[in-house]
Design an enzyme around this catalytic site. Structure first.
Site, PDB file in Angstrom:
ATOM      1  N   TRP A  66       0.824  -1.225   0.000  1.00  0.00           N
ATOM      2  CA  TRP A  66       0.000   0.000   0.000  1.00  0.00           C
ATOM      3  C   TRP A  66       0.851   1.266   0.000  1.00  0.00           C
ATOM      4  O   TRP A  66       0.536   2.219  -0.717  1.00  0.00           O
ATOM      5  CB  TRP A  66      -0.995  -0.012   1.174  1.00  0.00           C
ATOM      6  CG  TRP A  66      -2.052  -1.050   0.968  1.00  0.00           C
ATOM      7  CD1 TRP A  66      -2.257  -2.172   1.708  1.00  0.00           C
ATOM      8  CD2 TRP A  66      -3.042  -1.103  -0.080  1.00  0.00           C
ATOM      9  NE1 TRP A  66      -3.299  -2.923   1.200  1.00  0.00           N
ATOM     10  CE2 TRP A  66      -3.791  -2.286   0.102  1.00  0.00           C
ATOM     11  CE3 TRP A  66      -3.348  -0.282  -1.162  1.00  0.00           C
ATOM     12  CZ2 TRP A  66      -4.842  -2.655  -0.746  1.00  0.00           C
ATOM     13  CZ3 TRP A  66      -4.403  -0.649  -2.011  1.00  0.00           C
ATOM     14  CH2 TRP A  66      -5.130  -1.816  -1.793  1.00  0.00           C
ATOM     15  N   ASP A 136      -0.947   6.639   6.619  1.00  0.00           N
ATOM     16  CA  ASP A 136      -2.112   5.855   6.197  1.00  0.00           C
ATOM     17  C   ASP A 136      -2.402   4.860   7.323  1.00  0.00           C
ATOM     18  O   ASP A 136      -1.625   3.939   7.558  1.00  0.00           O
ATOM     19  CB  ASP A 136      -1.776   5.116   4.891  1.00  0.00           C
ATOM     20  CG  ASP A 136      -2.851   4.125   4.474  1.00  0.00           C
ATOM     21  OD1 ASP A 136      -3.898   4.033   5.140  1.00  0.00           O
ATOM     22  OD2 ASP A 136      -2.629   3.421   3.461  1.00  0.00           O
ATOM     23  N   LYS A 160     -12.393  -1.134   7.618  1.00  0.00           N
ATOM     24  CA  LYS A 160     -11.767  -2.256   8.319  1.00  0.00           C
ATOM     25  C   LYS A 160     -12.096  -2.215   9.811  1.00  0.00           C
ATOM     26  O   LYS A 160     -12.751  -3.102  10.330  1.00  0.00           O
ATOM     27  CB  LYS A 160     -10.270  -2.263   8.067  1.00  0.00           C
ATOM     28  CG  LYS A 160     -10.008  -2.507   6.583  1.00  0.00           C
ATOM     29  CD  LYS A 160      -8.582  -2.718   6.272  1.00  0.00           C
ATOM     30  CE  LYS A 160      -8.411  -3.197   4.847  1.00  0.00           C
ATOM     31  NZ  LYS A 160      -8.822  -2.211   3.843  1.00  0.00           N
TER      32      LYS A 160
HETATM   33  N1  PLP Z   1      -4.206   1.565   2.554  1.00  0.00           N
HETATM   34  C1  PLP Z   1      -4.308   0.394   3.204  1.00  0.00           C
HETATM   35  C2  PLP Z   1      -3.395   0.155   4.378  1.00  0.00           C
HETATM   36  C3  PLP Z   1      -5.239  -0.559   2.810  1.00  0.00           C
HETATM   37  O1  PLP Z   1      -5.329  -1.728   3.475  1.00  0.00           O
HETATM   38  C4  PLP Z   1      -6.072  -0.297   1.710  1.00  0.00           C
HETATM   39  C5  PLP Z   1      -7.081  -1.279   1.251  1.00  0.00           C
HETATM   40  O2  PLP Z   1      -7.171  -2.391   1.714  1.00  0.00           O
HETATM   41  C6  PLP Z   1      -5.911   0.924   1.048  1.00  0.00           C
HETATM   42  C7  PLP Z   1      -4.995   1.834   1.496  1.00  0.00           C
HETATM   43  C8  PLP Z   1      -6.760   1.256  -0.143  1.00  0.00           C
HETATM   44  O3  PLP Z   1      -8.013   1.603   0.308  1.00  0.00           O
HETATM   45  P1  PLP Z   1      -9.282   1.738  -0.612  1.00  0.00           P
HETATM   46  O4  PLP Z   1      -9.638   0.380  -1.094  1.00  0.00           O
HETATM   47  O5  PLP Z   1     -10.301   2.340   0.314  1.00  0.00           O
HETATM   48  O6  PLP Z   1      -8.931   2.655  -1.728  1.00  0.00           O
END
Ligand code: PLP
Length: 330
Positions: A66, A136, A160
């Site tokens: 991510w 994040d 989550k």
């Molecule tokens: N950041 C993390 C740590 C994630 O686990 C996720 C998705 O699982 C994201 C970003 C991306 O999020 P989204 O699917 O809401 O765009």
């Protein structure tokens, strides 16, 4: 759900939801709380679009899939410095002595919990003084106390730990507002969102409602300290089984970076056996143990122990893992 978002009742509902966020994380007064859309991926773009213009450069501490995606997105809008050496195999947070920061970076970015690999920062990373830290927290938001004052910006999708998909919760220090790039889309513009108390356009009201209800429950259960206590206990129950399985289960993450949220492991001696993993998932599903398949990019198994998973649920998984090993070990 049909209330006008311009009505007084709706404003009260927004204020109440913001208040519980502020209360649980002890958000200081010089930070704004924003309810945005576009998920974590929307924030991968929003962060550079709003914060990189000071120098056009940013530092990214990439420790998994991510943060890697976030760094690639940011590179569309500015120059990205990789603070830790690039790798295809993420196994933990590299030692601080190997990090190289760009002295001109507008901010330092990291992902507190890499959901796919199961790598978590258990401390706030030390970064050059005065450079805003951006984080994040999508997959460990509200799973433990956070010292918000150490950050310039924190964000996370709700789906989550704190509700359902549709709302992304952003906490930003006021002095970082007001410097978006001219090309920043209006709905990703923190300054506009803040001026309009997250009501520039129609907000995802149901998702915000669920977020408020979940956080009220978290508070009733004992707040951040209690969520942390449970997360540590739950993850330890599963890591203990892995570590005591004589190699039948394996987790390749350095122990100090193991995630309390996402316990990622392989099944089968010698680092994993796909046939056995398929059997593991099928048998688990028969017992009502669902959503255990690892992310397609890494395979194996992932037990996501978010706030909604109880100690009893985790014990059921632990028992299942013990029995499965007994029945299938060589
Ligand atoms: N950041 C993390 C740590 C994630 O686990 C996720 C998705 O699982 C994201 C970003 C991306 O999020 P989204 O699917 O809401 O765009």
């Amino acid at each position: 759900m049909e209330l006008s978002h311009r009505s007084k009742d709706f404003a009260k509902f927004m204020d109440k939801t913001e208040a519980v966020v502020r209360d649980l994380l002890c958000v200081p007064d010089n930070y704004r709380v924003l309810f945005m859309q576009g998920g974590g991926s929307g924030q991968f773009a929003a962060v550079p679009l709003n914060l990189i213009s000071r120098t056009g450069k940013a530092d990214y501490i990439v420790t998994g899939s991510w943060s890697s995606k976030a760094a690639k997105e940011a590179a569309k809008y500015g120059k990205v410095n990789y603070v830790v050496a690039k790798t295809e195999r993420y196994t933990g947070v590299p030692d601080r002595s190997s990090w190289t920061f760009d002295p001109d970076a507008s901010y330092v970015y990291y992902c507190a919990n890499e959901t796919i690999e199961g790598v978590e920062f258990h401390d706030v990373p030390e970064v050059p003084k005065g450079v805003p830290l951006v984080c994040d927290m999508s997959s460990n938001y509200f799973s433990k106390p956070v010292d918000v004052s150490k950050y310039g910006l924190i964000y996370g999708g709700a789906q989550k730990n704190i509700g359902c998909a549709g709302v992304t919760l952003v906490i930003i220090r006021e002095d970082l507002l007001g410097k978006p790039q001219p090309i920043c889309p209006t709905i990703l513009d923190y300054t506009i969102m803040s001026k309009n108390k997250s009501l520039y356009n129609t907000p995802p009201s149901f998702a915000i409602h669920v977020l408020g209800e979940v956080l009220a429950w978290v508070k009733k259960e004992g707040g951040m300290a209690e969520m942390e206590r449970r997360s540590v206990q739950k993850s330890k129950m599963i890591y203990t089984i892995i570590d005591n399985s004589s190699g039948f289960y394996s987790n390749n993450i350095q122990p100090r970076s193991r995630s309390y949220m996402n316990v990622v492991f392989r099944v089968g001696e010698g680092g994993g056996n796909e046939e056995l993993e398929k059997k593991f998932l099928e048998k688990a599903a028969h017992q009502g143990l669902l959503s255990l398949k690892g992310h397609r990019s890494v395979g194996g198994i992932r037990a996501s122990l978010y706030n909604a998973i109880t100690i009893d649920d985790t014990q059921r998984l632990a028992n299942f893992m013990k029995n499965f090993r007994e029945e299938n070990k060589i």
